[in-house]
Design an enzyme around this catalytic site. Structure first.
Site, PDB file in Angstrom:
ATOM      1  N   ARG A  25       3.682  -0.250  -4.893  1.00  0.00           N
ATOM      2  CA  ARG A  25       3.433  -0.825  -3.574  1.00  0.00           C
ATOM      3  C   ARG A  25       2.084  -1.550  -3.491  1.00  0.00           C
ATOM      4  NH1 ARG A  25       6.811   1.531   0.214  1.00  0.00           N
ATOM      5  NH2 ARG A  25       5.403   0.888   1.854  1.00  0.00           N
ATOM      6  N   GLU A  34       6.993 -14.561 -11.773  1.00  0.00           N
ATOM      7  CA  GLU A  34       6.419 -13.260 -11.378  1.00  0.00           C
ATOM      8  C   GLU A  34       5.874 -12.495 -12.579  1.00  0.00           C
ATOM      9  OE1 GLU A  34       8.761 -10.888  -8.106  1.00  0.00           O
ATOM     10  OE2 GLU A  34      10.152 -11.724  -9.556  1.00  0.00           O
ATOM     11  N   HIS A  89      16.230 -36.593  -8.762  1.00  0.00           N
ATOM     12  CA  HIS A  89      15.492 -37.063  -7.591  1.00  0.00           C
ATOM     13  C   HIS A  89      14.021 -36.653  -7.629  1.00  0.00           C
ATOM     14  CE1 HIS A  89      19.246 -38.401  -5.850  1.00  0.00           C
ATOM     15  NE2 HIS A  89      19.758 -37.274  -6.292  1.00  0.00           N
ATOM     16  N   CYS A 147       0.846  -1.181   0.000  1.00  0.00           N
ATOM     17  CA  CYS A 147       0.000   0.000   0.000  1.00  0.00           C
ATOM     18  C   CYS A 147       0.885   1.237   0.000  1.00  0.00           C
ATOM     19  CB  CYS A 147      -0.946   0.095   1.197  1.00  0.00           C
ATOM     20  SG  CYS A 147      -2.076  -1.285   1.334  1.00  0.00           S
ATOM     21  N   TRP A 171      -2.863  -2.642  -1.658  1.00  0.00           N
ATOM     22  CA  TRP A 171      -2.570  -4.062  -1.868  1.00  0.00           C
ATOM     23  C   TRP A 171      -3.403  -4.782  -0.824  1.00  0.00           C
ATOM     24  CZ3 TRP A 171      -0.573  -8.287   0.789  1.00  0.00           C
ATOM     25  CH2 TRP A 171      -0.172  -9.364  -0.002  1.00  0.00           C
ATOM     26  N   GLU A 189      16.632 -17.777  -9.016  1.00  0.00           N
ATOM     27  CA  GLU A 189      16.247 -16.395  -9.314  1.00  0.00           C
ATOM     28  C   GLU A 189      15.621 -16.302 -10.715  1.00  0.00           C
ATOM     29  OE1 GLU A 189      15.680 -13.812  -7.795  1.00  0.00           O
ATOM     30  OE2 GLU A 189      15.875 -12.157  -9.204  1.00  0.00           O
ATOM     31  N   LYS A 225      11.889 -14.924 -11.418  1.00  0.00           N
ATOM     32  CA  LYS A 225      11.607 -13.801 -12.337  1.00  0.00           C
ATOM     33  C   LYS A 225      10.547 -14.215 -13.338  1.00  0.00           C
ATOM     34  CE  LYS A 225      12.801 -11.207 -10.660  1.00  0.00           C
ATOM     35  NZ  LYS A 225      13.564 -10.839  -9.497  1.00  0.00           N
ATOM     36  N   ASN A 272      -1.552   1.897   5.908  1.00  0.00           N
ATOM     37  CA  ASN A 272      -0.678   0.885   5.305  1.00  0.00           C
ATOM     38  C   ASN A 272      -0.221  -0.017   6.435  1.00  0.00           C
ATOM     39  OD1 ASN A 272       1.370  -0.536   4.012  1.00  0.00           O
ATOM     40  ND2 ASN A 272       2.831   1.146   4.188  1.00  0.00           N
ATOM     41  N   GLY A 273      -0.509  -1.321   6.316  1.00  0.00           N
ATOM     42  CA  GLY A 273      -0.104  -2.251   7.371  1.00  0.00           C
ATOM     43  C   GLY A 273      -1.264  -3.157   7.743  1.00  0.00           C
ATOM     44  N   LYS A 289       5.740  -4.186  -4.361  1.00  0.00           N
ATOM     45  CA  LYS A 289       7.187  -4.045  -4.271  1.00  0.00           C
ATOM     46  C   LYS A 289       7.698  -4.160  -2.843  1.00  0.00           C
ATOM     47  CE  LYS A 289      11.107  -2.853  -6.168  1.00  0.00           C
ATOM     48  NZ  LYS A 289      11.638  -3.988  -6.937  1.00  0.00           N
TER      49      LYS A 289
HETATM   50  C1  F6R Z   1      11.172 -10.511  -6.524  1.00  0.00           C
HETATM   51  C2  F6R Z   1      11.157  -9.540  -5.459  1.00  0.00           C
HETATM   52  C3  F6R Z   1      10.830 -10.007  -4.094  1.00  0.00           C
HETATM   53  C4  F6R Z   1      11.675  -9.264  -3.057  1.00  0.00           C
HETATM   54  C5  F6R Z   1      11.244  -9.647  -1.638  1.00  0.00           C
HETATM   55  C6  F6R Z   1      12.115  -8.999  -0.591  1.00  0.00           C
HETATM   56  O1  F6R Z   1      11.451  -9.922  -7.759  1.00  0.00           O
HETATM   57  O2  F6R Z   1      11.385  -8.380  -5.672  1.00  0.00           O
HETATM   58  O3  F6R Z   1      10.986 -11.380  -3.968  1.00  0.00           O
HETATM   59  O4  F6R Z   1      13.011  -9.589  -3.262  1.00  0.00           O
HETATM   60  O5  F6R Z   1       9.913  -9.265  -1.445  1.00  0.00           O
HETATM   61  O6  F6R Z   1      12.078  -7.613  -0.696  1.00  0.00           O
HETATM   62  P1  F6R Z   1      13.213  -6.697  -0.118  1.00  0.00           P
HETATM   63  O7  F6R Z   1      14.471  -7.011  -0.850  1.00  0.00           O
HETATM   64  O8  F6R Z   1      12.729  -5.308  -0.358  1.00  0.00           O
HETATM   65  O9  F6R Z   1      13.349  -7.037   1.345  1.00  0.00           O
END
Ligand code: F6R
Length: 612
Positions: free
Chosen positions: A27, A492, A508, A2, A74, A485, A489, A100-101, A607
């Protein structure tokens, strides 16, 4: 999660808030809304969907207000809908609140309020908090500020709230615990936001609000108090951020811009720290604590998501170079078990946003047990950076695309430099290897540029595989976390199911998935395990799987096995993850884009994950 924005001053509040909400949309983007102090009283406008949908719904409306609050959501409590969108209104309609929270004890507060005759229009914890404040204001306190203070003493959970009161149109009351809030100080005006991006074009003077602080904000005045009603002196800092850094600069998406920024961000991360000519690494945040790090019995990396993957690479690097045992923990698991933390243990908290709730709480827990907290954080002034005893910034600049790209490579760069420094100070690396790794790290920005030139080729590969239902990503050693990773990516951004595995683990279980339609991405640059991973690729080919291979330039042996090659310049195996992740970021981006998806705002994501 949020985003919240508020304004009080001499300008039209709505355009300031709207622009700010667009900047904070990373956010959360389930719904958006504003409350404005207009001459006629408080007006609240809200809409399910993105901020642009709210904007469209308000075209042609006269919105004259000099103060207001806004929110981009969010969803946590209640589905995304107009009804659950913020701001929420009090029963008498005079107060509006954005939040927010999460209010964890909202259910018991709601029961109390229902017993007193209150009714609720939404499913949110926010409306409960607002009506709880309203009830206290009506019956127990002389001022709204006092009512907020009393209410917050009963609240369990995390929040940033901003309240607008019809009876005091220019005054905003804000409070924080666990979620971020920045206040920008202008001339006769104040800007409030979840981060500095909505503020940057108006002022560079900001105050970061701390947990358990309440701000009473008027155009000419900012009063800060704690929950005990004592005044706190606002600590003003200067923003070190330029407007261009938060704009797309001609790219179709922030994610693409941020992928292409990586030669610069890695360079910025090395700049002033790594001196290849002198063979030195100087890190202001590390040097004073070098003894602690060299004498550490153990390092525990705490992180989530992509940052956790950076921690995994760091585990390999620290153990190899420094001979210090490393554990990499999901912060969300660590905080709820009863981990053994011993004196001399170092917690390295890795986070782009510096606001991830699970990481923050896990750090707090470790701090109480005597651990030394070292933060590796991108956002300057964020909560994790402030909670850490020491730390270092990754200097990747604002990352707006929801999927992390440039922040990841900056985290790797910083973690590698720290490991090299510690190893050198400990004497667990010889001079020759140390100098070689310094030169290798120094050459990374140039090598990333070479990879980015394969952009068009990656776009074509993406086009060929965009309709696959599943993907498997395999890697060994330093490249195993990069396989994880790459898979993250892709899922997502494209919503294609993808799994990352250590290549040998494939036998396995996951090998059962292999058939001619399954693309298997190997992260297989030349390293100590190269022959082994070639055998793994052969096993996939024997079962008719498609092999896409991130390989070192000139690796004809692997290339002859692969259906598609994604070559990267030759590099030391320890440095290779900084390169091998780049084609995987581009592959995910182009597949998502080819499927017509909003890659900057993938569904259900946000984010900054400020709820657990
Ligand atoms: C994936 C991504 C998330 C963040 C995770 C931690 O692309 O961005 O998996 O890496 O939410 O966020 P931070 O690094 O802000 O603690």
């Amino acid at each position: 999660m949020c985003g919240i924005v508020a304004y009080t001053g001499q300008r039209e509040a709505y355009p300031v808030i709207l622009k700010g909400l667009k900047r904070l949309e990373y956010r959360g983007y389930d719904s958006a809304g504003v409350a404005l102090s207009e001459g006629i009283g408080l007006s609240v406008y809200k809409k399910k969907g993105k901020v642009s949908q709210l904007e469209e719904s308000l075209i042609g409306k006269q919105l004259n207000a000099l103060s207001g609050i806004g929110h981009t959501r969010w969803a946590t409590h209640g589905e995304p809908s107009d009804r659950n969108a913020h701001p929420h209104r009090s029963s008498n309609g005079k107060l509006a609140l954005v939040h927010n929270g999460i209010i964890e004890n909202y259910a018991s507060l709601k029961r109390e309020l229902v017993n007193k005759g209150y009714s609720f229009e939404s499913d949110t914890d926010t409306e409960v908090l607002l009506k709880f404040i309203e009830d206290i204001f009506n019956h127990q306190s002389e001022s709204l500020e006092e009512a907020v203070r009393i209410a917050l003493r009963r609240v369990v959970g995390a929040y940033v709230i901003i309240l607008l009161n019809e009876d005091e149109p220019g005054t905003l009351i804000a409070a924080r615990k666990g979620s971020p809030l920045v206040i920008g100080i202008g001339k006769g005006e104040h800007f409030l936001a979840s981060d500095a991006s909505p503020i940057i074009e108006y002022t560079k003077e900001v105050v970061y609000i701390n947990d358990y602080e309440i701000a009473i904000v008027k155009p000419e005045e900012l009063i800060l108090k704690n929950l005990g009603n004592d005044k706190v002196t606002p600590f003003i800092t200067q923003l070190d951020m330029e407007l261009a850094a938060i704009e797309k600069g001609g790219y179709t998406h922030f994610m693409l811009k941020e992928i292409f920024e990586q030669p610069t961000t890695v360079f910025d991360c090395l700049r002033g720290r790594l001196d290849a000519k002198e063979g030195t690494i100087t890190m202001g945040g590390v040097d004073p604590h070098l003894d602690k790090l060299t004498n550490a019995n153990r390092i525990i990396m705490l992180a989530c998501g992509t940052s956790w993957h950076a921690g995994l690479v760091a585990e390999y690097v620290f153990e190899e170079l420094c001979r210090i045992p490393v554990e990499v923990e999901y912060a969300s698991e660590f905080r709820y078990r009863n981990p053994v933390i011993k004196e001399g243990d170092i917690i390295m908290a890795i986070s782009q946003s510096g606001e991830t709730a699970d990481t923050l709480v896990a750090m707090d827990m470790a701090k109480k047990q005597g651990a030394f907290l070292f933060g590796v954080v991108n956002v300057v002034g964020s909560s994790i950076s402030r909670m850490s005893h020491a730390g270092t910034y990754t200097h990747a600049g604002p990352e707006i695309g929801v999927a992390s790209t440039k922040a990841f490579t900056a985290q790797l760069t910083v973690l590698m430099m720290i490991a090299m420094k510690v190893a050198y100070a400990k004497g667990t690396i010889d001079q020759k290897r140390y100098l070689h790794l310094i030169r290798e790290l120094d050459s990374v920005p140039g090598k990333i540029e070479v990879i980015l030139e394969t952009n068009e080729q990656l776009k074509k590969i993406a086009e060929r595989y965009k309709d696959a239902r599943d993907f498997l990503y395999l890697g060994r050693g330093y490249n195993f976390p990069i396989a994880l990773e790459g898979a993250l990516k892709l899922k997502e951004i494209s919503y294609i199911h993808a799994e990352g595995y250590p290549a040998a683990e494939m036998k396995h279980g996951p090998i059962a998935l292999v058939e001619e339609k399954l693309p298997v991405v190997f992260v297989a640059t030349k390293d100590a395990y190269h022959d082994k991973i070639i055998s793994n690729a052969q096993e996939i080919k024997a079962r008719k799987g498609k092999v896409l291979a991130v390989i070192s330039e000139g690796d004809d042996a692997f290339a002859s096995l692969a259906d598609e090659t994604l070559p990267v310049p030759v590099a030391d195996e320890l440095i290779a993850p900084l390169l091998t992740v780049i084609p995987l970021q581009l592959l995910a981006y182009y597949i998502g884009n080819a499927k017509g998806l909003d890659v900057d705002k993938p569904r259900n994501l946000a984010k900054s994950v400020t709820v657990e």
